[in-house]
Write a protein that holds these residues in place. Structure first.
Motif, PDB file in Angstrom:
ATOM      1  N   ASP A   1      44.592  48.669  39.162  1.00 14.25           N
ATOM      2  CA  ASP A   1      43.606  48.131  38.134  1.00 14.25           C
ATOM      3  C   ASP A   1      44.288  48.140  36.853  1.00 14.25           C
ATOM      4  O   ASP A   1      44.476  49.197  36.451  1.00 14.25           O
TER       5      ASP A   1
ATOM      6  N   GLU B   1      37.722  35.648  43.106  1.00 13.60           N
ATOM      7  CA  GLU B   1      36.573  36.173  42.174  1.00 13.60           C
ATOM      8  C   GLU B   1      37.055  37.561  41.259  1.00 13.60           C
ATOM      9  O   GLU B   1      36.395  37.824  40.411  1.00 13.60           O
ATOM     10  N   ARG B   2      38.346  37.826  41.371  1.00  8.59           N
ATOM     11  CA  ARG B   2      38.650  38.949  40.683  1.00  8.59           C
ATOM     12  C   ARG B   2      37.758  40.084  40.630  1.00  8.59           C
ATOM     13  O   ARG B   2      37.596  40.781  39.843  1.00  8.59           O
ATOM     14  N   ALA B   3      37.614  40.349  41.936  1.00 10.08           N
ATOM     15  CA  ALA B   3      36.639  41.440  42.064  1.00 10.08           C
ATOM     16  C   ALA B   3      36.781  41.917  43.517  1.00 10.08           C
ATOM     17  O   ALA B   3      37.081  41.071  44.517  1.00 10.08           O
TER      18      ALA B   3
ATOM     19  N   ARG C   1      41.746  48.855  43.437  1.00 10.14           N
ATOM     20  CA  ARG C   1      41.481  49.597  42.504  1.00 10.14           C
ATOM     21  C   ARG C   1      42.300  50.548  41.651  1.00 10.14           C
ATOM     22  O   ARG C   1      42.287  50.920  40.481  1.00 10.14           O
TER      23      ARG C   1
ATOM     24  N   SER D   1      30.407  44.111  44.524  1.00  6.46           N
ATOM     25  CA  SER D   1      31.787  44.102  44.027  1.00  6.46           C
ATOM     26  C   SER D   1      32.082  44.589  42.794  1.00  6.46           C
ATOM     27  O   SER D   1      31.057  44.758  41.861  1.00  6.46           O
ATOM     28  N   GLU D   2      33.183  45.269  42.707  1.00  2.00           N
ATOM     29  CA  GLU D   2      33.804  45.707  41.261  1.00  2.00           C
ATOM     30  C   GLU D   2      34.795  44.784  40.571  1.00  2.00           C
ATOM     31  O   GLU D   2      35.629  44.635  41.498  1.00  2.00           O
ATOM     32  N   PRO D   3      34.682  44.485  39.490  1.00  4.01           N
ATOM     33  CA  PRO D   3      35.712  43.637  38.961  1.00  4.01           C
ATOM     34  C   PRO D   3      37.241  44.556  38.531  1.00  4.01           C
ATOM     35  O   PRO D   3      37.087  45.663  38.559  1.00  4.01           O
TER      36      PRO D   3
ATOM     37  N   ASP E   1      41.512  44.103  37.581  1.00  2.00           N
ATOM     38  CA  ASP E   1      42.431  43.118  36.631  1.00  2.00           C
ATOM     39  C   ASP E   1      43.785  43.610  37.461  1.00  2.00           C
ATOM     40  O   ASP E   1      44.582  44.579  36.821  1.00  2.00           O
TER      41      ASP E   1
ATOM     42  N   ARG F   1      35.101  44.163  46.725  1.00  2.00           N
ATOM     43  CA  ARG F   1      33.908  45.166  47.353  1.00  2.00           C
ATOM     44  C   ARG F   1      34.506  45.976  48.718  1.00  2.00           C
ATOM     45  O   ARG F   1      35.115  45.584  49.691  1.00  2.00           O
TER      46      ARG F   1
END
Length: 469
Positions: free
Chosen positions: A237, A263-265, A234, A274-276, A278, A267
């Motif tokens: 990101d 999943e590109r996420a 994160r 989960s949180e996306p 990038d 947890r």
């Protein structure tokens, strides 16, 4: 003359002899080059500011500033511009000393036409494009990557192309070759350059902490988790995450990393959702991952996820022609750090560095130069200083991961000696379960029978080199 594009290469020739200028201009133009000339260093600097060349060809002896001083001025603002010095026999020592500071090469008057042609072709292959914007961009994205060799020039060109995509890149190379520097360069050359670059060494953090560091955790997820922690995915990101020594990542975490990439996420530990994210993933290792795959120590599906493109950094011994430029670069950095007036290195000292063995690669070279600078009492690093630094223990060249490997192996040897090869007792002392303890033994190629009194097996030396497995 072979060039990398259809635009004629631009060469600036500096000499106060009009006859030499005319002769070189005719030869270079006959080889398809665009030629500018200057009679003094000051005039050359003015021309470079207005119309940057791809190569500078300068006499050593000039009125006012000489060729070596001209090079010193150029490398402050255009470190990637190759410089070739021309010298009469009487000024060869000056040219050799200049080469020790990063000059591409020198030619002796009168010129052999073939030697001149070959030297210029070599220099042009390493030169950035002559226009102002491209040269500036090249200096920015490559930053501290110093080179003159063809192998590094080819690698960086490939890295620049790869940087334009979002493909995962696996950087291979021995410890100390500069894998993180290359990863940072790829990030700076990418569309994510203005977003975060986050790096972590997977072999330097205990397994229990690595999961939390990568994926984060929620408050109360485990004892000591008194607040929420975002984790490095994160934190990166929108940017780039660099996982160094990914070959040392434990198998359970490899599974979780693969899930994040698919999943590109992410947890966090203890979370229910989960949180996306990038993130562009760059990885590096000095291990033989194919061998790790065969032994079940690295997941095949994760391997193909991270190894979309492979870039392999050469060892320092494979790019010895870069040593003078690297030494000059390190001297500037370290002299500024220590606030010392060190202008360069003696030719015989440079020859000793160029011929030395470098198992620790660029990291070891930096350590040697730093020791020389710290002990220097004159403006020039001398041969005795270099010889003293080269005799220093090789431990100085170990990376953190290699030092950790060596300590871990010696610790296991001592435990098994203490318990006469009893794995249950050794695991209990180490506060590890037997399965994990056996995994550590396999990693370091140790077997309990080596340490039992009734065995004739040779007990490994305590200072044996760390396993690369």
């Amino acid at each position: 003359m072979n060039t990398q594009n259809t635009t004629p290469p631009h060469i600036l020739v500096v000499d106060d002899d009009p006859g030499i200028l005319r002769l070189l201009t005719m030869r270079l133009r006959s080889w398809g080059c665009r030629v500018s000339t200057a009679a003094t260093a000051e005039e050359a600097l003015a021309r470079i500011a207005i119309d940057p060349p791809q190569l500078l060809l300068s006499d050593v002896r000039l009125p006012g500033k000489d060729g070596a001083e001209l090079f010193e001025e150029i490398r402050k603002t255009r470190p990637m511009l190759p410089v070739i010095l021309m010298t009469a026999h009487g000024t060869i020592p000056d040219a050799v000393e200049a080469m020790s500071r990063g000059v591409f090469g020198y030619l002796t008057k009168p010129f052999d036409s073939q030697a001149l042609h070959e030297k210029i072709e070599q220099a042009l292959k390493l030169s950035p494009n002559g226009n102002e914007a491209t040269a500036a961009d090249g200096e920015i994205w490559q930053e501290d990557i110093v080179y003159r060799s063809h192998s590094m020039a080819a690698l960086l060109e490939e890295a620049r192309v790869v940087a334009a995509s979002d493909a995962s890149v696996l950087i291979r190379g021995a410890s100390g070759t500069g894998k993180e520097l290359l990863a940072r360069a790829i990030h700076r050359a990418s569309r994510r350059a203005n977003a975060p670059f986050v790096a972590i060494n997977c072999g330097a953090i205990p397994e229990q902490l690595l999961e939390s560091e990568l994926f984060g955790h929620v408050r109360g997820a485990f004892t000591g988790a008194v607040s929420e922690h975002d984790g490095l995915f994160r934190a990166a990101d929108g940017g780039t995450l660099f996982l160094d020594e990914i070959g040392d990542m434990p198998l359970p975490l490899q599974v979780k990393l693969l899930r994040v990439l698919e999943e590109r996420a992410v947890r966090p530990v203890g979370a229910t959702h989960s949180e996306p994210v990038d993130v562009r993933l760059l990885t590096a290792t000095h291990r033989d991952l194919e061998n790790a795959l065969a032994e079940g120590q690295f997941r095949e599906d994760l391997y193909y996820r991270i190894d979309v493109v492979t870039l392999t950094l050469p060892s320092l011994e494979e790019r010895r022609e870069d040593i003078p430029a690297l030494v000059a670069h390190f001297i500037r950095q370290i002299a500024e750090k220590y606030d010392k007036n060190i202008s360069g290195i003696a030719p015989d000292a440079m020859a000793a560095l160029a011929g030395a063995s470098w198992p620790g690669n660029i990291r070891q070279l930096f350590n040697v130069v730093e020791q020389c600078c710290a002990l220097a009492t004159t403006t020039l690093i001398t041969l005795p200083l270099v010889q003293r630094a080269l005799r220093s223990p090789a431990m100085d060249a170990l990376s953190y991961a290699d030092a950790k490997q060596r300590f871990e192996r010696n610790y296991l040897v001592q435990l098994l000696k203490l318990t006469d090869g009893n794995v249950a007792d050794a695991a209990r002392i180490a506060d590890r379960n037997r399965t994990e303890f056996y995994r550590l033994l396999r990693k370091h190629e140790l077997t309990p029978s080596m340490f039992r009194g009734d065995s004739d097996a040779e007990i490994p030396a305590e200072n044996a080199p760390p396993s690369k497995d």
